[in-house]
Design an enzyme around this catalytic site. Structure first.
Site, short mmCIF file in Angstrom:
data_model
loop_
_atom_site.label_atom_id
_atom_site.label_comp_id
_atom_site.label_asym_id
_atom_site.label_seq_id
_atom_site.Cartn_x
_atom_site.Cartn_y
_atom_site.Cartn_z
N HIS A 143 77.74 88.01 55.77
CA HIS A 143 76.35 88.14 55.35
C HIS A 143 75.79 86.78 54.92
O HIS A 143 74.74 86.36 55.38
CB HIS A 143 76.23 89.15 54.20
CG HIS A 143 74.92 89.12 53.48
ND1 HIS A 143 73.75 89.53 54.07
CD2 HIS A 143 74.57 88.70 52.24
CE1 HIS A 143 72.75 89.38 53.21
NE2 HIS A 143 73.22 88.86 52.09
N ASP A 151 54.57 66.99 72.40
CA ASP A 151 55.82 67.74 72.34
C ASP A 151 56.72 67.06 71.31
O ASP A 151 56.30 66.11 70.65
CB ASP A 151 56.51 67.78 73.71
CG ASP A 151 57.41 69.01 73.86
OD1 ASP A 151 58.29 69.20 73.00
OD2 ASP A 151 57.22 69.79 74.82
N TRP A 208 81.03 82.86 51.62
CA TRP A 208 80.37 81.84 52.45
C TRP A 208 80.66 80.43 51.94
O TRP A 208 80.46 79.45 52.62
CB TRP A 208 78.86 82.08 52.53
CG TRP A 208 78.05 81.46 51.44
CD1 TRP A 208 77.82 82.00 50.21
CD2 TRP A 208 77.37 80.19 51.46
NE1 TRP A 208 77.04 81.14 49.46
CE2 TRP A 208 76.75 80.03 50.20
CE3 TRP A 208 77.22 79.19 52.42
CZ2 TRP A 208 76.01 78.89 49.87
CZ3 TRP A 208 76.48 78.05 52.07
CH2 TRP A 208 75.88 77.92 50.81
N SER A 268 74.14 71.21 65.92
CA SER A 268 72.81 71.71 66.24
C SER A 268 71.80 71.25 65.19
O SER A 268 70.72 70.75 65.53
CB SER A 268 72.85 73.24 66.30
OG SER A 268 71.56 73.76 66.24
N SER A 269 72.16 71.38 63.92
CA SER A 269 71.24 70.98 62.86
C SER A 269 70.95 69.50 62.88
O SER A 269 69.82 69.07 62.67
CB SER A 269 71.82 71.32 61.48
OG SER A 269 71.83 72.70 61.30
N HIS A 305 74.62 71.83 47.72
CA HIS A 305 73.41 71.83 46.91
C HIS A 305 72.19 71.31 47.67
O HIS A 305 71.17 71.96 47.69
CB HIS A 305 73.55 71.19 45.54
CG HIS A 305 72.42 71.69 44.70
ND1 HIS A 305 72.42 72.94 44.15
CD2 HIS A 305 71.20 71.18 44.46
CE1 HIS A 305 71.24 73.18 43.59
NE2 HIS A 305 70.49 72.13 43.76
N GLU A 325 71.84 71.62 50.66
CA GLU A 325 71.59 72.71 51.60
C GLU A 325 70.56 73.71 51.06
O GLU A 325 69.69 74.17 51.79
CB GLU A 325 72.91 73.42 51.92
CG GLU A 325 72.80 74.76 52.64
CD GLU A 325 72.27 74.65 54.06
OE1 GLU A 325 72.35 73.55 54.64
OE2 GLU A 325 71.80 75.67 54.58
N TYR A 360 68.16 73.15 49.12
CA TYR A 360 66.82 72.55 49.20
C TYR A 360 66.38 72.41 50.65
O TYR A 360 65.20 72.46 50.95
CB TYR A 360 66.77 71.23 48.46
CG TYR A 360 66.94 71.44 46.98
CD1 TYR A 360 66.02 72.20 46.29
CD2 TYR A 360 68.04 70.96 46.30
CE1 TYR A 360 66.19 72.47 44.95
CE2 TYR A 360 68.21 71.22 44.96
CZ TYR A 360 67.29 71.98 44.28
OH TYR A 360 67.46 72.25 42.96
N SER A 394 52.25 75.57 50.93
CA SER A 394 51.21 74.56 50.70
C SER A 394 50.18 74.54 51.82
O SER A 394 49.09 74.01 51.65
CB SER A 394 51.84 73.16 50.57
OG SER A 394 52.82 73.17 49.58
N HIS A 430 77.03 71.42 39.24
CA HIS A 430 76.60 72.54 38.41
C HIS A 430 77.03 73.88 38.99
O HIS A 430 76.90 74.91 38.35
CB HIS A 430 75.08 72.50 38.13
CG HIS A 430 74.21 72.77 39.32
ND1 HIS A 430 72.99 72.16 39.49
CD2 HIS A 430 74.35 73.57 40.38
CE1 HIS A 430 72.45 72.59 40.62
NE2 HIS A 430 73.24 73.45 41.16
N HIS A 431 77.55 73.86 40.23
CA HIS A 431 78.15 75.07 40.78
C HIS A 431 79.59 75.23 40.31
O HIS A 431 80.25 76.18 40.67
CB HIS A 431 78.14 75.02 42.31
CG HIS A 431 76.76 74.96 42.90
ND1 HIS A 431 76.06 76.09 43.23
CD2 HIS A 431 75.94 73.92 43.17
CE1 HIS A 431 74.87 75.74 43.71
NE2 HIS A 431 74.77 74.43 43.68
N THR A 467 59.75 70.75 40.31
CA THR A 467 59.51 72.12 40.77
C THR A 467 58.33 72.71 40.02
O THR A 467 57.47 73.38 40.61
CB THR A 467 60.77 72.99 40.58
OG1 THR A 467 61.89 72.26 41.06
CG2 THR A 467 60.67 74.28 41.35
N LYS A 527 55.07 71.52 41.39
CA LYS A 527 54.66 72.24 42.60
C LYS A 527 53.99 73.57 42.26
O LYS A 527 52.92 73.90 42.77
CB LYS A 527 55.86 72.50 43.50
CG LYS A 527 56.29 71.25 44.23
CD LYS A 527 57.35 71.55 45.25
CE LYS A 527 57.47 70.42 46.24
NZ LYS A 527 56.38 70.40 47.21
N ARG A 529 80.63 88.85 40.76
CA ARG A 529 80.14 89.00 42.13
C ARG A 529 81.32 89.22 43.07
O ARG A 529 82.47 89.05 42.69
CB ARG A 529 79.34 87.76 42.54
CG ARG A 529 80.18 86.50 42.58
CD ARG A 529 79.33 85.25 42.72
NE ARG A 529 78.79 85.10 44.07
CZ ARG A 529 78.42 83.92 44.60
NH1 ARG A 529 78.51 82.82 43.89
NH2 ARG A 529 77.94 83.86 45.82
#
Lengths: 384, 526
Positions: free
Chosen positions: B70, B99, B135, B163-164, B247, B249, B251, B262, B296-297, B322, B325, B444
């Protein structure tokens, strides 16, 4: 199901009360705190500090939220096109923008101060009065009391909830999934230092009411501590995904009076001495089989199946190891199979239990080797 | 040179060999929606198992495979490709380019994705089952203790990373080189800005992820011990490397969402975006901070207190840009002339729920409190507020906003609004109670739970089924629009919309801006 009526009410009212944020567990039975919505302040000073910090930050967020959402909903209501407004054209304001960059910064500093002092309090490992080594295994905990007299006491703590409750063939008990065969026992008002490590993968030892969560990492030892101010039974779980039965390795801590603890410790030391005696004895087939079944269900069934049919691990029934050479079977049981999930159980089971479970595996599930292992055989195999 | 003003080729070869940014964007969008449904059905299995205490439907190992797949499918298959698809469609049209800069590579960056996910899904049928280590695939659960399919998983991650990286290089090259005359950096639409910054993040961290999985591969097959203490390595090293990717990732996922919001809020407020410059600087600050907050993870792995303090302070700082924004978006609405079509509703849903996710993020940044929150359902609730209500809601808003421009037909507003309200209610019913069970002590990634968590879990499951089924309505609405929607003739579909993409005919022709437009003040950023 004693919880049923209450659960239905909660289901009906939950969403409404949830939005109001007013739902508390006050109606729930004192012991099982059903539908608790907040962190427990717990029974330690650190836990109280963490709880206070959590609530402080929470209320700051609520206030900011009310302001921000207030302005937003005001705008949504009053600045609708359907009210015939003409849109303004402003699109910047240096003053305002500086203000809402700087003000949050100061709010953050205000949060950082209590956060720092609480963190330093948690990291103060000095002056512990006793040490317990906690080792995470797939999927159980081992507790070893490092006693000053050198007579360490060690035992495993396994989930006690029967499979019948988990697979819904029996009613679930009050402490479903949060009960163990042998809890950790520690004295009240005593600074207990935990040395936390793991034998296989990473686990995490968590008891919310003691405000302790620490990762158990194979090959490294982490330090943490607690000092409970109230006697009682506190329950937690492994918090780091550790494989199939991650959800089934609870932590139960009995906090008892110092007196009770001393008595309990003396009894455990006596028991350890008794095991030493047993190791020198020779057992009958029936004794080994009976003891072996208990050990198998606790230590082997999770991977090899309740009837030896296999699962995550290989089948025991008709297995070439359990029906093969005795020395090979002992080797796998004692030293495991490196590079696989089959652990070395030599350090987990005492020689009596190891002898019993090997005998059991060779003579159960349709295996019929007819031979026995005695504790002395295990001892000799370990010596090499 | 002959006539270049041709339309698309016919049949399958149009899609296989296309170098057209619109075709490739379309394929990305459909592919990501398919992955969204796949990842969503895994989530449905998870929620069905958690509907009641006890094991009912699946065994614990399969449950772990579901949580793992998932997460992987949603992050790498649904959210990321959906925004790449949007970038493909919109960036050339927003900056007045014909293009993407590297159209052949563009084809490749899409076409290696479907085989990679096919392989990943096929692990479900392999001996030992699919990856079951979450994950975040922490070693050694993902190395020594993993099923053999982990090797396939590593290969898939490599392909996704390639790919990315190719997609990002393409976006960077396009934005830097192909802007229409007069389109200076500080005139670019915010969506282009957020994607430019995102692309730099991707180029910086995808190789780190590739490094992490390569070390895993070495540990599993070639006898190294990067992540095994027995050979002199360290399992925590894996977490440092993973989160140095992980991390940024998050963002990478949320910045393009900021860009979308926006674009849309000013259109329905009929007022220019407030604080354009500070939006750009805030995005850049968030991107910078994302590189120095990874641990922080990992507050509970046993870092020294100085490390904890550094990562705590740095993480708290993210609240500043943040906040800027959020304040800017609300100021954009302030004294505008608001209407509430479906894209605006999803943006407002985003604004409220993402802000709540931001608050819980701030709570999680406080290291001592995180000792209680860490690895509990509180974290699950937090990141679904930012991932689903943040990224997915804004992506949905984007589809409703630009769909009329893409296909020249209008979607059903009634169905769109229904979709929004069902999603909004379903989402909150799913994830709000998870804050409670998390705080009360539910970890979790568990397939079964203690009885005191039963009611909120049942609520959560009901909400998940509601949210999940609302996506069928979305799919139906989009297909109905393409097949039989009311034709739109205005170039500018929305009266408040600004930007070059609204100057081309509706539906957008196969080739746009073959001669660059002249950008004057009126086409500057919205």
């Amino acid at each position: 199901m004693f919880l049923k009526a209450k659960r239905l009410t909660a289901l009906a009212l939950g969403p409404v009360l949830m939005l109001l944020g007013l739902y508390s567990a006050s109606t729930a039975a004192a012991d099982a705190k059903v539908n608790e919505i907040n962190m427990p302040p717990g029974v330690t000073n650190v836990g109280q500090s963490i709880f206070d910090l959590h609530m402080t930050i929470f209320w700051i967020c609520v206030i900011i939220g009310v302001l921000v959402f207030g302005v937003m909903f005001y705008s949504i209501y009053y600045h609708r096109k359907s009210r015939g407004v003409t849109p303004a054209t402003f699109h910047e304001s240096t003053k305002v923008e500086i203000a809402w960059t700087v003000v949050p910064f100061f709010i953050l500093i205000a949060m950082a101060v209590p956060a720092t002092s609480t963190l330093l309090e948690i990291y103060d490992f000095e002056d512990a009065e006793m040490d317990v080594l906690i080792t995470g295994y797939q999927w159980k905990w081992k507790y070893e009391y490092i006693n000053e007299d050198g007579e360490n006491v060690a035992f495993f703590s396994n989930l006690r909830t029967p499979q019948s409750e988990i697979y819904n063939t029996a009613d679930k008990g009050e402490h479903y999934l949060l009960e163990v065969d042998e809890p950790l026992v520690i004295p009240v008002d005593t600074k207990v230092r935990f040395l936390v490590t793991a034998n296989d993968v990473i686990h995490a030892w968590w008891v919310p009411e003691l405000a302790v969560k620490k990762d158990a990492i194979p090959g490294f030892i982490n330090e943490t501590w607690t000092q409970a101010t109230e006697e009682g039974v506190y329950r937690g779980q492994c918090a780091e995904l550790c494989g199939k039965d991650h959800g089934f390795m609870p932590v139960v801590v009995n906090v008892v009076s110092k007196q009770e603890y001393a008595e309990w410790m003396a009894a455990k030391q006596a028991e350890a001495a008794e095991i030493k005696q047993l190791m020198a004895q020779t057992f009958s087939m029936d004794e080994l089989m009976e003891r072996g079944k208990g050990v198998y269900d606790r230590s082997c069934a999770a991977c090899h199946g309740a009837n030896g049919e296999g699962g995550l691990g290989k089948a025991i029934a008709d297995s070439p190891i359990a029906t093969g050479d005795m020395a090979g079977h002992l080797e796998v049981g004692i030293n495991g199979v490196p590079g696989t999930a089959m652990q070395a159980f030599g350090g987990q089971l005492n020689d009596v239990d190891m002898a019993a479970v090997i005998t059991y595996q060779r003579n159960a599930f349709g295996n019929n080797m007819g031979d026995m292992v005695q504790p002395i055989d295990v001892f000799n195999h370990k010596k090499g | 040179m002959g006539d270049h003003h041709h339309g698309p080729a016919k049949g399958l070869s149009r899609w296989l060999f296309t170098t057209n940014h619109k075709d490739i964007g379309t394929m990305y969008l459909w592919f990501s929606f398919a992955m969204f449904i796949l990842g969503g059905s895994f989530a449905m299995i998870i929620r069905a198992e958690l509907f009641q205490p006890g094991m009912q439907l699946v065994d614990p190992l399969f449950f772990n495979q579901m949580t793992t797949l998932h997460g992987l499918v949603m992050v790498f298959g649904a959210i990321m490709p959906s925004f790449v698809g949007l970038a493909n469609w919109m960036i050339p049209m927003m900056i007045g380019a014909p293009d993407m800069a590297l159209p052949r590579m563009n084809n490749w960056s899409f076409w290696i994705l479907p085989p990679a996910f096919l392989l990943l899904a096929s692990t479900l049928f392999m001996e030992g089952g699919a990856p079951a280590f979450g994950w975040t695939f922490y070693a050694p659960l993902s190395t020594t203790y993993a099923a053999p399919s982990v090797t396939i998983f590593i290969f898939c991650i490599h392909v996704l990373g390639i790919s990315s990286i190719m997609g990002s290089i393409n976006i960077i090259a396009t934005v830097m080189n192909m802007r229409a005359p007069g389109m200076t950096y500080m005139k670019m639409p915010l969506f282009v800005w957020t994607w430019l910054i995102t692309a730099f993040l991707l180029v910086a961290v995808m190789p780190v992820l590739a490094g992490a999985v390569t070390m895993m591969l070495m540990d599993i097959h070639f006898g190294t011990s990067f992540f095994s203490a027995a050979g002199g390595g360290d399992p925590v090293l894996f977490q440092h490397v993973f989160w140095f990717f992980g991390h940024p990732e998050v963002y990478i996922i949320i910045l393009p969402a900021f860009g979308v919001v926006s674009q849309i809020i000013p259109a329905f407020a009929r007022k220019p975006l407030f604080g354009y410059d500070s939006m750009v600087y805030a995005t850049a600050s968030i991107a910078f901070l994302s590189f120095i907050v990874w641990a922080h993870h990992m507050y509970t792995v046993g870092m020294p207190v100085a490390g904890e303090l550094f990562f705590m302070y740095a993480t708290m700082l993210i609240a500043v840009p943040t906040g800027v924004k959020v304040f800017n978006w609300i100021s954009t609405m302030w004294r505008g002339a608001l209407t509430f079509e479906t894209p605006m509703l999803f943006c407002l849903g985003f604004l409220v729920l993402f802000t709540i996710g931001g608050f819980t993020g701030l709570m999680l940044s406080i290291a001592p409190a995180d000792f209680q929150y860490h690895d509990s359902y509180f974290v699950v609730a937090h990141f679904h507020y930012v991932m689903v209500a943040g990224a997915v809601f804004s992506m949905t808003a984007a589809v409703y906003y630009w769909l009329p421009k893409w296909c020249g037909k209008m979607y059903s507003e009634t169905m769109g609004k229904t979709h929004f309200w069902i999603s909004f209610i379903g989402f909150n019913l799913t994830f709000f109670p998870q804050h409670f069970v998390g705080l009360a002590g539910m970890p979790r990634r568990i397939p079964d739970y203690a009885l005191q968590f039963a009611d909120f879990n049942m609520m959560s499951s009901i909400g998940a089924f509601i949210y999940g089924s609302s996506q069928i309505l979305f799919l139906y609405n989009v297909i109905a629009t393409i097949v039989s929607g009311k034709p739109v003739s205005d170039d500018k579909v929305w009266d408040g919309a600004e930007g070059l993409e609204w100057t081309v005919p509706t539906p957008a022709p196969y080739h746009t801006f073959e001669t660059p437009p002249k950008v004057d003040a009126s086409h500057a950023h919205s």
